[in-house]
Design a protein around this motif. Sequence first.
Motif, PDB file in Angstrom:
ATOM      1  N   UNK A 140      -6.685   1.282   7.229  1.00  0.00           N
ATOM      2  CA  UNK A 140      -5.393   1.963   7.276  1.00  0.00           C
ATOM      3  C   UNK A 140      -4.638   1.925   5.968  1.00  0.00           C
ATOM      4  N   UNK A 141      -3.789   2.945   5.732  1.00  0.00           N
ATOM      5  CA  UNK A 141      -3.115   3.104   4.435  1.00  0.00           C
ATOM      6  C   UNK A 141      -2.095   2.017   4.110  1.00  0.00           C
ATOM      7  N   UNK A 142      -1.626   1.284   5.115  1.00  0.00           N
ATOM      8  CA  UNK A 142      -0.604   0.257   4.848  1.00  0.00           C
ATOM      9  C   UNK A 142      -1.208  -1.091   4.474  1.00  0.00           C
ATOM     10  N   UNK A 143      -2.534  -1.133   4.370  1.00  0.00           N
ATOM     11  CA  UNK A 143      -3.240  -2.408   4.191  1.00  0.00           C
ATOM     12  C   UNK A 143      -2.667  -3.252   3.063  1.00  0.00           C
TER      13      UNK A 143
ATOM     14  N   UNK B 212     -15.219  -5.136   3.557  1.00  0.00           N
ATOM     15  CA  UNK B 212     -14.695  -4.197   4.543  1.00  0.00           C
ATOM     16  C   UNK B 212     -13.197  -4.412   4.775  1.00  0.00           C
ATOM     17  N   UNK B 213     -12.803  -5.703   4.775  1.00  0.00           N
ATOM     18  CA  UNK B 213     -11.399  -6.022   5.079  1.00  0.00           C
ATOM     19  C   UNK B 213     -10.446  -5.532   3.990  1.00  0.00           C
ATOM     20  N   UNK B 214     -11.019  -5.115   2.831  1.00  0.00           N
ATOM     21  CA  UNK B 214     -10.176  -4.702   1.702  1.00  0.00           C
ATOM     22  C   UNK B 214     -10.146  -3.191   1.537  1.00  0.00           C
TER      23      UNK B 214
ATOM     24  N   UNK C 127      -1.297 -11.325   0.374  1.00  0.00           N
ATOM     25  CA  UNK C 127      -2.464 -12.203   0.249  1.00  0.00           C
ATOM     26  C   UNK C 127      -3.735 -11.395   0.025  1.00  0.00           C
ATOM     27  N   UNK C 128      -3.803 -10.287   0.736  1.00  0.00           N
ATOM     28  CA  UNK C 128      -4.987  -9.439   0.601  1.00  0.00           C
ATOM     29  C   UNK C 128      -5.074  -8.850  -0.810  1.00  0.00           C
ATOM     30  N   UNK C 129      -3.925  -8.422  -1.344  1.00  0.00           N
ATOM     31  CA  UNK C 129      -3.869  -7.925  -2.726  1.00  0.00           C
ATOM     32  C   UNK C 129      -4.385  -8.986  -3.686  1.00  0.00           C
TER      33      UNK C 129
ATOM     34  N   UNK D 206      -4.251   5.630  -2.493  1.00  0.00           N
ATOM     35  CA  UNK D 206      -4.354   4.399  -1.696  1.00  0.00           C
ATOM     36  C   UNK D 206      -5.800   4.002  -1.422  1.00  0.00           C
ATOM     37  N   UNK D 207      -6.691   4.399  -2.324  1.00  0.00           N
ATOM     38  CA  UNK D 207      -8.081   3.963  -2.201  1.00  0.00           C
ATOM     39  C   UNK D 207      -8.140   2.458  -2.518  1.00  0.00           C
TER      40      UNK D 207
END
Length: 396
Positions: A118-121, A110-112, A126-128, A216-217
Amino acid sequence: NGIMVFDPAFMNTAVATSKITLVDGEKGELRYRGYKIEDLVENCSFLEVAYLLINGELPTNKQLNDWENKVMRHTYIHENLVEQMKTFRYDAHPMGMLISSVAALSTFYEEANPALKGPDLYRNQNLRNKQIFRILGKLPTIAACAYRHRIGRPYNSPVNHLNYTENFLYMMDRLSESDYRPHPRLAKALDICFILHADHEMNCSTAAMRHVGSSLVDPYTAVACAAGALYGPLHGGANEGVLHMLEEIKDVSNIPQFLKDVKAKKRKLMGFGHRIYKNYDPRATILKKVAADVFDLCGRTPLYEIAVELEAQALKDEYFVTRLLFPNVDFYSGLIYQAMGFPTDMFPVLFSIPRAAGWLAHWIEMLDDPSLKIFRPRQKYVGETDKEFVPLSERI
Ligand code: CMC
């Protein structure tokens, strides 16, 4: 600027600037981030090359260790995904299983998911990186489960002390030296195949990755879409075509007649010709050597003799010489995979695992491009206009 250019199949359209891969079709050269493919194959592992493609530079020892540890730490897939994979039909195509399972991965994190967060995620590095580790880590596991499902055997769990390619071969259960360790020469040969397939600039599936990713999917959905493009016979399926062709030729004595048919345009010489290479595809040169090593280990197939002789005769023939038709990457790859014991329906899967590194490198490059906009080509409408509406009851 308001001027619309009509360019079906993007034959003459560049959709991005890129610093990842250079293909020089005239010279027959392929470079990743400026490094010659021959040097990378000689000196690097696939994961090292994946690091180079995605991060832009070769890693230091410490960076490589860290990268390998992180990728290998993410090889396990959630038990619910395992259960989900078990519900496929007994004879499900492994590539169909891979595409849907990678798409399903998006529902586990979910966090990804920019649709939720949101589109700026993905400004968050680090998340990338975490999603990159997960995708690189889990693809071989999903691929091996798909194969095991197809042959009706229990799925194997990853073994993280093996390297990336060894672990994949172990999970597939292919040609082990002992119960646990795949033969190192075989693992090396597959690792080289992975390096050679890791990226090839704006090919169909990479363009699909950028196209879908531009909305941005999440990257799991984008990778599933890219893999969908690769599933098509015009992209990931040519090496299977080479095998069928060689089986049909059956004997070296039939080669002259086969070439006559090709020249009469009754058929194509599969594994020959390329839109960009007008010289020997450098990947084919390397794979020809890899094939010799794999056959030395696994035993020669009669198809290899046919392939070598077919290549020799074609390269002397005026038809191929004048049209600058040379062997491409697919001419020997199918033979290698067959000798290693992979069934033909695994071939596009074997292409997708390494190409994911290229897809992700392009995804990152696209996200970092300040001029990023959603891909939205134009069309030329050629249908009817100004029709009068007829209610259903009055239509005849
Ligand atoms: N066998 C016989 N003739 C061929 C072949 C072939 N494999 N490839 C091209 N030609 C001929 C073609 O008929 C044409 O002849 P003419 O000038 O008389 O009309 C001339 O060569 C130019 O070909 P083209 O079709 O305009 O070339 P293209 O750039 O549109 O097609 C290709 C490239 C790869 C689709 C084509 O060479 C082909 O179909 N090859 C066989 C399939 C194959 O091996 N595909 C894998 C490509 S590598 C995968 C990758 O990098 O992702």
